[in-house]
Motif scaffolding. Sequence first.
Motif, PDB file in Angstrom:
ATOM      1  N   GLN A 171       0.801  -1.218   0.000  1.00 20.87           N
ATOM      2  CA  GLN A 171       0.000   0.000   0.000  1.00 20.87           C
ATOM      3  C   GLN A 171       0.838   1.275   0.000  1.00 20.87           C
ATOM      4  O   GLN A 171       0.341   2.324  -0.404  1.00 20.87           O
ATOM      5  N   GLY A 172       2.071   1.180   0.466  1.00 18.43           N
ATOM      6  CA  GLY A 172       2.861   2.391   0.626  1.00 18.43           C
ATOM      7  C   GLY A 172       2.763   2.922   2.039  1.00 18.43           C
ATOM      8  O   GLY A 172       1.719   2.764   2.705  1.00 18.43           O
ATOM      9  N   PHE A 173       3.822   3.561   2.524  1.00 15.68           N
ATOM     10  CA  PHE A 173       3.845   4.007   3.915  1.00 15.68           C
ATOM     11  C   PHE A 173       2.812   5.100   4.172  1.00 15.68           C
ATOM     12  O   PHE A 173       2.111   5.084   5.184  1.00 15.68           O
ATOM     13  N   ARG A 174       2.702   6.050   3.265  1.00 14.36           N
ATOM     14  CA  ARG A 174       1.779   7.164   3.485  1.00 14.36           C
ATOM     15  C   ARG A 174       0.334   6.702   3.468  1.00 14.36           C
ATOM     16  O   ARG A 174      -0.479   7.145   4.289  1.00 14.36           O
ATOM     17  N   ARG A 175       0.005   5.807   2.565  1.00 12.09           N
ATOM     18  CA  ARG A 175      -1.370   5.324   2.516  1.00 12.09           C
ATOM     19  C   ARG A 175      -1.688   4.433   3.707  1.00 12.09           C
ATOM     20  O   ARG A 175      -2.819   4.413   4.195  1.00 12.09           O
ATOM     21  N   VAL A 183      -4.529   0.849  12.863  1.00 15.86           N
ATOM     22  CA  VAL A 183      -3.232   0.323  12.457  1.00 15.86           C
ATOM     23  C   VAL A 183      -2.113   0.926  13.305  1.00 15.86           C
ATOM     24  O   VAL A 183      -1.114   0.248  13.595  1.00 15.86           O
ATOM     25  N   HIS A 184      -2.268   2.170  13.747  1.00 16.13           N
ATOM     26  CA  HIS A 184      -1.253   2.776  14.605  1.00 16.13           C
ATOM     27  C   HIS A 184      -1.193   2.070  15.953  1.00 16.13           C
ATOM     28  O   HIS A 184      -0.104   1.835  16.507  1.00 16.13           O
TER      29      HIS A 184
END
Length: 491
Positions: A171-175, A183-184
Amino acid sequence: MQHCSDRMLPHMVVFSGGKKTYTKQEAGPPSSGGVCEMFRHRSAEDTGQPDMNGYYGEYSGSGFVAAMNSDIVTEVLRTVGDARWIDLKTRAVILEISLYSPQLDLFLLSHVLFEVLPGGPVQPSVHVRGSFVDRYPIITASDRAKVFGEVVIYLFVCYFIAEEVRAVRRQGFRRRFGAMGWVHLDVFNLALLLLAGTYKMASVARYSRTFGEGAEYNPAEFPGQITQLAAAIEGGDIVNGVNAFFLWLKVFKYGVITRRLLRLVTTVQRSIADIAAFALLFAVIVYAFAVMGHLLLLNELPSFVSITRAATTILRSAMAQVDFSPVMRTAGGWGFVFLLSWMVASKTVLLNLVIAVLNDAYTRTLEWERRNPHETTYDKISAEVKRRHREGRFNLGGLAAGSADKGPAEARADKRDKQNFDPHFAAKKRLGWVPDATWKPYKANVKSADAGPPSGSAPAIGSESNGLHHSHGDPGQHATVSGGPGLSGGS
């Protein structure tokens, strides 16, 4: 003492008239060579002792050590007294006692701190810590099961870390972490589990160095080794306790049952950033009042002798757990101003600020809920129960009993239930299609044009009545209706 001071006390020697002079002028000559070790200054790394908080200050683990055990305690105390080991320059004396219970496999560390004030009074304080230093004895079957369970837990941790890495690559880090979400919290739980595992490995390594094969017993170093081992175990317990709190919060991630519960969880989630900013503001204000109280009442009240104690006192006062009468008697008008300012800031401004933050988040949650209806667990269960009820599957297993095994009355009741829960039954009946026990689909038994409609029923499809004609085309084809005064149209 000249030999001891030259060799052992570089920090306690001053130059006067070209000669080295030991600053403890009243210290007597050593009665034995072992007394020199008592006058050797040691750092905190050498003693292994953590910092200790007293009533009037904080004391590091460095200093002078007089080691003793139960066999020589009388001799050491007599030697310490004869050598003037404690004099007017002494600020604090810490008596450390290490005890062990073989029945419980428990170490007890007791620190008695004596703070020697400049005027002569001595203020004692006691710090006691108990610790099970051997967390993995592996003696009984339950011990083996405990170790096996922890190994399984950390295998799952490794698996979830690999899954998270794959998700970030996909997904990519920013997404993946751009928006605040569960998720955090998942990543935070994994980080705390890894930190707790680090503490576990450190405690096992220290235990092996202290009690393993080939370990040497040193009375002067043993208390420090036990303290460091207990600190490593206690650090792991603290991390596990914090992680357990956040793991229980994840119940709301998988168990949002009702809409009200979903609304409250979403409100808290939306207000996290504002609450973090409020926490920073609150910490700054509390520290400002703690400094003010410490400088105002430093020499009068023990609860304000340090910044830490002052902050603890004013935080307790916000919950009405502190009597401020001594403050009023001691500081007078300044004490009244201090108390009034803190009450206005804490109970009027800060408390209403928290309420405003939560109210704004709740309002935004209601608007989001109206625009994006979310199906809760209760809604899913309710929809499934209604669907099964419409289909006639009332039992929990979802298996419907056939009407062939039932009596005539039960079969008629089942047919009536099916008709009531069939949304197209009224339209079918109006078109002349009356279902029988076989429930054949629409147009499966089309009546011929010669046959008249059944008595008491609507005209059948394909028949003529009152000038209406319906062409017999295939289902779904265009059909025209004509005849009769003022009637025309198509379907």
